[in-house]
Design a protein around this motif. Structure first.
Motif, PDB file in Angstrom:
ATOM      1  N   GLY A   1       0.814  -1.208   0.000  1.00 21.89           N
ATOM      2  CA  GLY A   1       0.000   0.000   0.000  1.00 21.89           C
ATOM      3  C   GLY A   1       0.845   1.254   0.000  1.00 21.89           C
ATOM      4  N   TYR A   2       1.899   1.263   0.807  1.00 18.55           N
ATOM      5  CA  TYR A   2       2.780   2.424   0.865  1.00 18.55           C
ATOM      6  C   TYR A   2       3.488   2.623  -0.468  1.00 18.55           C
ATOM      7  N   THR A   3       3.947   1.525  -1.059  1.00 15.51           N
ATOM      8  CA  THR A   3       4.614   1.604  -2.359  1.00 15.51           C
ATOM      9  C   THR A   3       3.687   2.173  -3.414  1.00 15.51           C
ATOM     10  N   SER A   4       2.473   1.647  -3.491  1.00 11.89           N
ATOM     11  CA  SER A   4       1.511   2.085  -4.494  1.00 11.89           C
ATOM     12  C   SER A   4       1.206   3.570  -4.366  1.00 11.89           C
ATOM     13  N   ALA A   5       1.040   4.035  -3.144  1.00 17.10           N
ATOM     14  CA  ALA A   5       0.688   5.432  -2.914  1.00 17.10           C
ATOM     15  C   ALA A   5       1.809   6.392  -3.303  1.00 17.10           C
ATOM     16  N   HIS A   6       3.053   5.944  -3.154  1.00 14.14           N
ATOM     17  CA  HIS A   6       4.189   6.845  -3.369  1.00 14.14           C
ATOM     18  C   HIS A   6       4.904   6.644  -4.699  1.00 14.14           C
ATOM     19  N   LEU A   7       4.492   5.655  -5.497  1.00 16.35           N
ATOM     20  CA  LEU A   7       5.180   5.377  -6.764  1.00 16.35           C
ATOM     21  C   LEU A   7       5.246   6.570  -7.716  1.00 16.35           C
ATOM     22  N   PRO A   8       4.114   7.218  -8.027  1.00 17.38           N
ATOM     23  CA  PRO A   8       4.177   8.313  -9.012  1.00 17.38           C
ATOM     24  C   PRO A   8       5.132   9.430  -8.613  1.00 17.38           C
ATOM     25  N   THR A   9       5.072   9.864  -7.358  1.00 20.55           N
ATOM     26  CA  THR A   9       5.936  10.947  -6.898  1.00 20.55           C
ATOM     27  C   THR A   9       7.393  10.526  -6.914  1.00 20.55           C
ATOM     28  N   TRP A  10       7.663   9.310  -6.449  1.00 18.20           N
ATOM     29  CA  TRP A  10       9.045   8.826  -6.404  1.00 18.20           C
ATOM     30  C   TRP A  10       9.645   8.731  -7.801  1.00 18.20           C
TER      31      TRP A  10
ATOM     32  N   GLU B   1      -0.301  -5.275  -7.677  1.00 20.69           N
ATOM     33  CA  GLU B   1      -1.609  -5.858  -7.356  1.00 20.69           C
ATOM     34  C   GLU B   1      -1.682  -7.328  -7.740  1.00 20.69           C
ATOM     35  N   SER B   2      -0.923  -7.700  -8.778  1.00 24.76           N
ATOM     36  CA  SER B   2      -0.916  -9.099  -9.231  1.00 24.76           C
ATOM     37  C   SER B   2       0.186  -9.914  -8.576  1.00 24.76           C
ATOM     38  N   ASP B   3       0.954  -9.269  -7.700  1.00 24.98           N
ATOM     39  CA  ASP B   3       2.069  -9.905  -6.989  1.00 24.98           C
ATOM     40  C   ASP B   3       3.100 -10.467  -7.963  1.00 24.98           C
ATOM     41  N   VAL B   4       3.386  -9.707  -9.010  1.00 29.05           N
ATOM     42  CA  VAL B   4       4.417 -10.091  -9.970  1.00 29.05           C
ATOM     43  C   VAL B   4       5.793  -9.816  -9.363  1.00 29.05           C
ATOM     44  N   LYS B   5       6.680 -10.820  -9.410  1.00 34.04           N
ATOM     45  CA  LYS B   5       8.005 -10.682  -8.788  1.00 34.04           C
ATOM     46  C   LYS B   5       8.996 -10.093  -9.797  1.00 34.04           C
ATOM     47  N   ALA B   6       8.763  -8.855 -10.224  1.00 34.15           N
ATOM     48  CA  ALA B   6       9.607  -8.206 -11.225  1.00 34.15           C
ATOM     49  C   ALA B   6      10.697  -7.385 -10.534  1.00 34.15           C
ATOM     50  N   GLU B   7      11.914  -7.490 -11.054  1.00 39.11           N
ATOM     51  CA  GLU B   7      13.049  -6.827 -10.413  1.00 39.11           C
ATOM     52  C   GLU B   7      12.881  -5.307 -10.299  1.00 39.11           C
ATOM     53  N   PRO B   8      12.436  -4.579 -11.345  1.00 37.55           N
ATOM     54  CA  PRO B   8      12.294  -3.130 -11.175  1.00 37.55           C
ATOM     55  C   PRO B   8      11.259  -2.754 -10.120  1.00 37.55           C
ATOM     56  N   LEU B   9      10.216  -3.576  -9.986  1.00 31.50           N
ATOM     57  CA  LEU B   9       9.219  -3.323  -8.947  1.00 31.50           C
ATOM     58  C   LEU B   9       9.848  -3.492  -7.571  1.00 31.50           C
ATOM     59  N   LYS B  10      10.635  -4.559  -7.385  1.00 36.69           N
ATOM     60  CA  LYS B  10      11.277  -4.796  -6.095  1.00 36.69           C
ATOM     61  C   LYS B  10      12.275  -3.680  -5.767  1.00 36.69           C
ATOM     62  N   THR B  11      12.967  -3.176  -6.792  1.00 41.11           N
ATOM     63  CA  THR B  11      13.915  -2.083  -6.581  1.00 41.11           C
ATOM     64  C   THR B  11      13.184  -0.824  -6.127  1.00 41.11           C
ATOM     65  N   ALA B  12      12.097  -0.509  -6.819  1.00 43.59           N
ATOM     66  CA  ALA B  12      11.311   0.669  -6.451  1.00 43.59           C
ATOM     67  C   ALA B  12      10.725   0.524  -5.057  1.00 43.59           C
TER      68      ALA B  12
ATOM     69  N   CYS C   1       9.970   2.195   0.326  1.00 42.21           N
ATOM     70  CA  CYS C   1       9.658   1.777   1.690  1.00 42.21           C
ATOM     71  C   CYS C   1      10.783   2.124   2.658  1.00 42.21           C
ATOM     72  N   ALA C   2      12.024   2.221   2.164  1.00 43.07           N
ATOM     73  CA  ALA C   2      13.133   2.639   3.029  1.00 43.07           C
ATOM     74  C   ALA C   2      12.825   3.999   3.646  1.00 43.07           C
ATOM     75  N   GLN C   3      12.239   4.875   2.845  1.00 42.66           N
ATOM     76  CA  GLN C   3      11.853   6.190   3.359  1.00 42.66           C
ATOM     77  C   GLN C   3      10.762   6.054   4.413  1.00 42.66           C
ATOM     78  N   GLY C   4       9.801   5.168   4.133  1.00 40.70           N
ATOM     79  CA  GLY C   4       8.703   4.970   5.072  1.00 40.70           C
ATOM     80  C   GLY C   4       9.148   4.419   6.409  1.00 40.70           C
ATOM     81  N   PHE C   5      10.082   3.477   6.387  1.00 37.90           N
ATOM     82  CA  PHE C   5      10.603   2.925   7.644  1.00 37.90           C
ATOM     83  C   PHE C   5      11.320   4.003   8.454  1.00 37.90           C
ATOM     84  N   ARG C   6      12.059   4.860   7.771  1.00 36.48           N
ATOM     85  CA  ARG C   6      12.863   5.850   8.470  1.00 36.48           C
ATOM     86  C   ARG C   6      12.058   7.045   8.984  1.00 36.48           C
TER      87      ARG C   6
END
Length: 231
Positions: free
Chosen positions: A25-34, A73-84, A89-94
């Motif tokens: 959820g956090y990733t989805s919300a912040h993807l466009p801005t990031w 949303e489809s839980d695709v294990k794509a490398e660019p998605l995991k990188t993003a 989320c690193a920002q969110g944790f901190r």
């Protein structure tokens, strides 16, 4: 004799909902801005890799965000998605917006196993960066010091392939029969067994993956004695 214990996260150490609702959820919300604000950094490689995988070389940041959200949303294990996801989320944790959530039995059991001399590792489909943050910024306190190393789909390979478990055994320098793998997914347990590992299935209440023979299944880490053969 068990020397190393390798842990899955989603559904095993932590609720599936904690991963998919909080991190996704956090990733989805912040993807466009990031994507739009970091084109000179990590986002540049994500944009390029996503365009290539999607077959859309002219996709702009907004379209790439749409593609990545679809994969999320489809839980695709794509490398660019995991990188993003790792960077976002690193920002969110901190900032305190995200915390690693664990089942109540996990932290005390991991501390006990660590004190008893077992090496603890994590192998999850989430990026190594997310994994490390999940344990560092845990709701039970910083658990990162308990974990020797982390592995993900990029560094070890697919979780349903025996070769991935063979690779991990080589890298940690432990003989396969001396490694115990804990996961909620029967296919992952099958792959680990094929690589010569010991396994125990973990089925938590309200988690989606049902137990499947021939593996032994428990509902709590407290029910596992690593000193005893798993199967």
């Amino acid at each position: 004799m068990t020397r190393a214990i390798v842990l899955d996260i989603e559904g095993t150490t932590s609720p599936t909902d904690a991963v998919r609702t909080d991190l996704y959820g956090y990733t989805s919300a912040h993807l466009p801005t990031w994507l739009s604000e970091n084109t000179d950094g990590t986002a540049d490689s994500v944009l390029t890799a996503t365009r290539e995988l999607a077959g859309e070389p002219d996709a702009g940041p907004e379209r790439v965000a749409e593609i990545l959200r679809g994969w999320l949303e489809s839980d695709v294990k794509a490398e660019p998605l995991k990188t993003a996801q790792g960077a976002i989320c690193a920002q969110g944790f901190r900032t305190g917006a995200l915390r690693g959530r664990f089942f109540d039995d996990v932290a005390p059991t991991l501390k006990a196993w660590h004190a008893d001399g077992f090496q603890l590792f994590v192998y999850s489909s989430g990026s190594e960066r997310n994994q490390r943050d999940w344990f560092t910024f845990a709701d039970a306190g910083d658990l990162s010091g308990l974990i020797t190393d982390h592995f993900d789909l990029v560094t070890a390979g697919p979780k349903r392939e025996p070769a991935s478990y063979e690779s991990i055994a080589d890298r940690i320098g432990v003989s396969p029969p001396d490694i115990l793998f804990l996961s909620d997914h029967p296919d992952e347990l099958d792959a680990a067994v094929a690589a010569g590992w010991q396994v125990v299935g973990v089925h938590r209440p309200d988690e989606p993956n049902p137990p499947r023979p021939p593996h032994r299944w428990v509902s709590s880490f407290a029910d596992i004695d690593p000193q005893l053969p798993a199967h």
